[in-house]
Write a protein that holds these residues in place. Structure first.
Motif, short mmCIF file in Angstrom:
data_model
loop_
_atom_site.label_atom_id
_atom_site.label_comp_id
_atom_site.label_asym_id
_atom_site.label_seq_id
_atom_site.Cartn_x
_atom_site.Cartn_y
_atom_site.Cartn_z
N GLY A 58 30.58 5.01 43.96
CA GLY A 58 29.53 4.10 43.52
C GLY A 58 28.23 4.79 43.18
N LEU A 59 28.28 6.11 42.92
CA LEU A 59 27.07 6.85 42.59
C LEU A 59 26.90 6.94 41.08
CD1 LEU A 59 27.36 9.75 45.21
CD2 LEU A 59 26.14 7.58 45.42
N ALA A 60 25.66 6.84 40.63
CA ALA A 60 25.36 6.79 39.20
C ALA A 60 25.20 8.19 38.63
CB ALA A 60 24.09 5.98 38.96
N THR A 61 26.18 8.63 37.86
CA THR A 61 26.13 9.95 37.23
C THR A 61 26.70 9.86 35.83
OG1 THR A 61 28.28 10.54 38.19
CG2 THR A 61 26.31 11.24 39.40
N GLY A 62 26.40 10.86 35.03
CA GLY A 62 26.93 10.95 33.68
C GLY A 62 26.88 12.38 33.22
N THR A 63 27.33 12.64 32.01
CA THR A 63 27.33 14.00 31.48
C THR A 63 26.62 14.05 30.14
OG1 THR A 63 29.46 13.73 30.35
CG2 THR A 63 29.51 14.54 32.63
N ALA A 64 26.18 15.24 29.79
CA ALA A 64 25.59 15.50 28.48
C ALA A 64 26.06 16.86 28.02
CB ALA A 64 24.06 15.46 28.55
N GLN A 65 26.24 17.02 26.72
CA GLN A 65 26.70 18.28 26.19
C GLN A 65 25.64 19.36 26.40
OE1 GLN A 65 29.85 18.52 25.05
NE2 GLN A 65 29.53 20.75 25.06
N PHE A 66 26.07 20.54 26.86
CA PHE A 66 25.15 21.65 27.13
C PHE A 66 25.79 22.92 26.64
CE2 PHE A 66 23.65 24.82 30.48
CZ PHE A 66 22.40 25.00 29.90
N ASP A 67 25.50 23.29 25.41
CA ASP A 67 26.11 24.49 24.86
C ASP A 67 25.14 25.34 24.05
OD1 ASP A 67 25.81 22.87 22.66
OD2 ASP A 67 27.95 22.47 22.42
N ARG A 68 23.87 24.94 24.02
CA ARG A 68 22.87 25.73 23.31
C ARG A 68 21.68 26.00 24.23
NH1 ARG A 68 21.12 23.28 17.74
NH2 ARG A 68 19.79 25.13 17.86
N LEU A 69 21.30 27.27 24.35
CA LEU A 69 20.23 27.65 25.27
C LEU A 69 18.90 27.85 24.57
CD1 LEU A 69 22.12 30.25 27.48
CD2 LEU A 69 21.40 27.96 28.16
N ASP A 70 18.87 27.70 23.24
CA ASP A 70 17.61 27.93 22.55
C ASP A 70 16.69 26.72 22.66
OD1 ASP A 70 18.76 26.07 20.84
OD2 ASP A 70 18.96 27.42 19.15
N ARG A 71 15.48 26.89 22.16
CA ARG A 71 14.46 25.84 22.30
C ARG A 71 14.91 24.52 21.69
NH1 ARG A 71 8.38 26.22 19.69
NH2 ARG A 71 7.39 24.59 20.97
N THR A 72 15.49 24.58 20.50
CA THR A 72 15.91 23.34 19.83
C THR A 72 17.04 22.66 20.58
OG1 THR A 72 15.25 24.22 17.66
CG2 THR A 72 16.82 22.39 17.69
N GLY A 73 18.03 23.44 21.01
CA GLY A 73 19.15 22.85 21.72
C GLY A 73 18.74 22.18 23.01
N LEU A 74 17.84 22.80 23.76
CA LEU A 74 17.42 22.21 25.02
C LEU A 74 16.49 21.02 24.82
CD1 LEU A 74 17.05 25.55 26.95
CD2 LEU A 74 18.64 23.71 27.50
N ARG A 75 15.69 21.06 23.75
CA ARG A 75 14.87 19.89 23.45
C ARG A 75 15.75 18.70 23.07
NH1 ARG A 75 11.70 21.77 19.51
NH2 ARG A 75 13.01 20.94 17.85
N ASP A 76 16.80 18.96 22.28
CA ASP A 76 17.72 17.88 21.91
C ASP A 76 18.40 17.31 23.16
OD1 ASP A 76 17.05 18.24 19.28
OD2 ASP A 76 18.87 19.37 18.76
N LEU A 77 18.78 18.20 24.08
CA LEU A 77 19.41 17.74 25.32
C LEU A 77 18.47 16.83 26.10
CD1 LEU A 77 21.49 17.89 27.69
CD2 LEU A 77 20.31 19.98 28.43
#
Length: 264
Positions: A58-77
């Motif tokens: 009953g715990l609230a969790t989810g996932t997000a794609q994480f495959d880019r470590l650059d500034r743009t990729g992390l901002r999009d995340l």
């Protein structure tokens, strides 16, 4: 181990490298305290498995794609998580790692790999999260550092440099963000058990390492996760720019020989 009485209800948290080990423990403790926790993990199947397990509780969790470590990729995340959940209160950069190499073996690729995931990603993740936190005058920026930031490691000088950089960055960020209701802190784990992962996880090696730790045992992922839970909570609202060392006393004696003299 009972969950401390910290209430993170309605908070939204993002944890990078949250699929297993320390990261999974952090995700679990934050979720148990009421936060909705989004796991950003390079191995999506590992993150999905953890979400399925926690959802059964009953715990609230989810996932997000994480495959880019650059500034743009992390901002999009970050922007994607904040847009989906209409807020973002807590970010934990737990993703890390290092291609080990002695100084003479170190090349540009190995150095960049260590700096990218440990230091640069922490900076870009924090930068992306700040506007969302400023909008609510609340935020927690947390990074898993390491006692390697203050100890010499054969084959890991570049990793130590990256983690020392993390601690320095967090102090500067904490100072800049103090008037915005945003705190920034790190946790520095010592030797933490990672069952079934690598040669250091064998019973023989764990026992050998434990002899050099003042508390006489290897730490657990929960030892780190509970420190993170505290720093994420309202109770830690006056703690910023700090690093909590979770190492069983490893960094206390001047050498490992001091432990042997004390306890044999």
């Amino acid at each position: 181990m009972p969950t401390p009485p910290f209430d993170l209800g309605e908070r939204v948290a993002l944890v990078t490298g949250g699929g297993r080990g320390i990261g999974a423990a952090i995700v679990t403790r934050l979720a148990e305290a009421g936060a909705h926790v989004v796991i950003a993990n390079r191995s999506r199947d590992v993150a999905d498995a953890l979400v399925a397990d926690l959802s059964q509780r009953g715990l609230a969790t989810g996932t997000a794609q994480f495959d880019r470590l650059d500034r743009t990729g992390l901002r999009d995340l970050v922007d994607g998580v904040a847009h989906q959940h209409k807020r973002l209160d807590i970010v934990v950069h737990n993703a890390g790692g290092c291609p080990w190499a002695t100084l003479d073996e170190l090349d540009e690729d190995k150095l960049e790999a260590a700096l990218s995931i440990n230091l640069s990603a922490a900076i870009w993740l924090a930068q992306a999260a700040v506007p969302h936190m400023q909008a609510r005058h609340f935020g927690r920026i947390l990074v898993t550092s390491s006692i390697s930031s203050r100890l010499a490691m054969g084959g890991g000088a570049h990793y130590s440099a990256a983690k020392a950089g993390v601690n320095a960055f967090i102090r500067g960020a904490a100072f800049e963000l103090a008037r915005d209701g945003i705190t920034a802190n790190t946790v520095e784990p010592g030797f933490i058990a990672k069952p079934g992962r690598g040669s250091l996880s064998t019973a023989e090696n764990l026992s050998r390492i434990a002899r050099h730790i003042p508390m006489g045992r290897i730490g657990s992922a929960d030892d780190v996760a509970y420190a993170m839970l505290y720093l994420a909570s309202e109770q830690a609202s006056y703690v910023t720019g700090q690093s909590i060392v979770v190492d069983g006393g490893t960094t206390l004696p001047e050498t490992g020989f001091a432990v042997e003299r004390q306890w044999g």
